[in-house]
Design an enzyme around this catalytic site. Structure first.
Site, mmCIF file in Angstrom:
data_model
loop_
_atom_site.group_PDB
_atom_site.id
_atom_site.type_symbol
_atom_site.label_atom_id
_atom_site.label_comp_id
_atom_site.label_asym_id
_atom_site.label_seq_id
_atom_site.Cartn_x
_atom_site.Cartn_y
_atom_site.Cartn_z
ATOM 1 N N LYS A 239 0.829 -1.206 0.000
ATOM 2 C CA LYS A 239 0.000 0.000 0.000
ATOM 3 C C LYS A 239 0.862 1.255 0.000
ATOM 4 C CE LYS A 239 -3.205 -2.834 -0.129
ATOM 5 N NZ LYS A 239 -2.270 -3.972 -0.183
ATOM 6 N N SER B 118 2.397 -19.201 4.562
ATOM 7 C CA SER B 118 2.542 -19.649 3.172
ATOM 8 C C SER B 118 3.722 -18.950 2.524
ATOM 9 C CB SER B 118 1.260 -19.362 2.381
ATOM 10 O OG SER B 118 1.048 -17.952 2.297
ATOM 11 N N GLY C 103 -3.659 -12.159 -10.478
ATOM 12 C CA GLY C 103 -4.367 -12.163 -9.205
ATOM 13 C C GLY C 103 -4.175 -10.839 -8.494
ATOM 14 N N ILE D 235 -2.081 -9.851 -6.085
ATOM 15 C CA ILE D 235 -0.705 -9.383 -5.949
ATOM 16 C C ILE D 235 -0.161 -8.873 -7.276
ATOM 17 C CG2 ILE D 235 1.666 -10.113 -5.435
ATOM 18 C CD1 ILE D 235 0.487 -12.055 -3.377
ATOM 19 N N ASP E 279 -2.756 -18.722 6.792
ATOM 20 C CA ASP E 279 -2.475 -19.174 5.431
ATOM 21 C C ASP E 279 -2.163 -20.660 5.352
ATOM 22 O OD1 ASP E 279 -2.726 -16.508 4.885
ATOM 23 O OD2 ASP E 279 -0.804 -16.287 3.862
ATOM 24 N N HIS F 121 -25.745 12.897 -0.433
ATOM 25 C CA HIS F 121 -25.569 13.321 -1.829
ATOM 26 C C HIS F 121 -24.557 14.462 -1.886
ATOM 27 C CE1 HIS F 121 -26.470 14.362 -5.992
ATOM 28 N NE2 HIS F 121 -26.545 15.638 -5.594
#
Length: 479
Positions: free
Chosen positions: A52, A143, A179, A181, A309, A444
């Protein structure tokens, strides 16, 4: 080799493992946390937080590049790759520091460094230095990125883990995998001036399964990126400081190109191979993952639990934390095993527009509710606030159950999709009906007004249920 005894042994010091350790300890059990690498989380070190940071830098560059249509002349755009990566690493290290500080507060006797392997269901060997005799075990080994052996062409074939240790941005990169990533990093690097090519073996995009949303997502992303669907990497060779990638489209067309790096983003594999699971007596699936109850995280009827994971169910940090907590709680109270809270699924890819799924997916509903759920949609092309921001791209599809009117889920590629996804996941978990959702306030002008439009269409579909309707015209995987 020394021998220690404990009541609970947690294998793995990441998000799930740390949460399981705290839960088991809070349950009054003597607990040992075993980690072979660094204590801390994939998210903080090489996952959600550093990615990020890179995406935020890319967003800043994109805002400058796209300022002209607003009448804002920003001048020549210059990207300092070293400065970008210096901030990514610095802030990443800060986030990692928060995690390691928490681990530092654990009692020294509760932490054991080394790789654990089962000798029996209640006996572990840690490297060559310690035997752990325990009553219960939590597997939280996480993982690792998958890199096919035939791609291992020296240092030029990398995983997402490697990106966040760069000192500078490369000139070019090929990415295998469309995907979450691959798309997040690919778009960010593209916007930071890197030549990027993304190869997708099929036609899938991140976690999307709804064919209509997939079609829009493919177009929106391809309009910006060199994104090649139905194309596989067939050969990888390293030549000096570059990697040569040969790709092949499903129509047989082949291309050979040169890049600074090839990033393997084709998936992640649970870290279970070296655990000695054959000594546990556990039943395992065809991927080698122990069969477990997703509400208790218990493997069979044993005193072994699994989370994060490692179980290959929902490889997301919030899920790892929830699963670790349930596993740790039940390890502490075993054999009094109880179901824990499993929240409504929520997945977000931080592309632009963002991709989000909330609640039951289209494919899941095609299996669980064939002919019994209604579908409605809204395009963001003419949605007011989206056009104001010049972010008017994307599609939202929402699902509800006939007769009950209960909201079931949604899939989208949408501006501010992370926020819309949260709102809809909350509605699904609360069991709200579509009519109850329409009774909620909508300000709004906001992007969420698009949600109201979609829900109004959904209410109309529910009120006019056809006698023979099945929205699952094609529930097969995307080509």
């Amino acid at each position: 080799m020394k021998t220690i005894k404990t009541e609970v042994a947690v294998i793995g010091g990441g998000t799930a493992g740390m949460t399981a350790y705290r839960a088991a300890s809070s349950g009054g059990k003597k607990t040992v946390l075993i980690e072979g690498n660094q204590f801390g989380t994939t998210c903080a070190r090489v996952g959600c937080m550093p990615s990020k940071l890179l995406i935020s830098a890319a967003d800043a560059a994109h805002a400058v590049r796209e300022a002209a249509p607003f009448g804002v002349q920003a001048g020549e755009l210059k990207i300092d790759g070293r400065a970008v990566m210096a901030r990514v690493r610095s802030e990443r290290d800060r986030f990692v520091g928060f995690v390691t500080e928490a681990v530092d507060d654990y009692p020294a006797e509760d932490k054991l460094h080394g790789y654990a392997r089962f000798l029996s269901p209640t006996r572990l060997q840690v490297d060559e230095h310690t035997i752990v005799e325990t009553e219960r075990v939590v597997i939280a080994t996480g993982s690792s990125p998958i890199v096919p052996e035939e791609w291992r062409a020296g240092s030029r074939v990398i995983t997402s883990d490697d990106v966040f240790y760069w000192d500078d941005l490369p000139t070019s990169i090929a990415i295998a995998g469309a995907g979450v990533i691959g798309l997040e990093l690919g778009q960010a690097l593209h916007r930071l001036g890197v030549r990027v090519t993304i190869f997708g073996r099929g036609g899938s995009v991140a976690q999307l399964g709804d064919p209509e949303v997939l079609t829009v997502a493919r177009k929106v992303l391809k309009d910006e990126l060199d994104l090649r669907f139905d194309t596989k990497v067939v050969k990888v060779e390293q030549h000096g400081e570059q990697v040569t990638v040969t790709s092949e489209h499903k129509n047989g067309e082949s291309r050979t190109e040169h890049f600074d790096f090839l990033l393997s983003a084709i998936g992640r594999k649970p870290n279970l191979d070296q655990l000695g699971l054959e000594h546990t007596g556990l039943v395992r699936d065809h991927h080698g993952v122990p069969v477990f109850n997703k509400y208790t995280m218990q493997c069979g009827d044993s005193a072994i639990f699994i989370g994060g994971d490692a179980d290959d169910e929902r490889p997301l940090l919030p899920e790892a934390a929830d699963q670790g907590r349930i596993a740790g709680d039940n390890a502490a109270r075993y054999p009094d095993v109880r179901p824990g809270l499993r929240r409504t699924p929520l997945g977000i890819a931080f592309t632009d527009p963002q991709i989000a799924t909330a609640g039951a997916s289209y494919k899941e509903l095609c299996e669980s509710h064939p002919g019994r759920f209604a579908v409605a949609q809204v395009s963001f092309e003419n949605q007011g606030r989206s056009r104001v921001m010049l972010q008017n791209k994307g599609l939202l599809r929402v699902y509800a159950e006939y007769r009950s009117g209960r909201f079931l889920g949604a899939e989208m590629i949408a501006p501010r999709g992370e926020h819309i996804g949260h709102l809809l996941a909350w509605a699904a978990q609360a069991g709200l009906s579509v009519s109850a959702m329409l009774d909620m306030p909508f300000y709004h002008p906001v992007v969420e007004e698009g949600v109201r439009t979609a829900l109004r269409h959904l209410a109309h579909e529910l009120a006019n249920e056809p006698k023979h309707d099945d929205p699952c015209v094609d529930c097969t995987p995307a080509p």
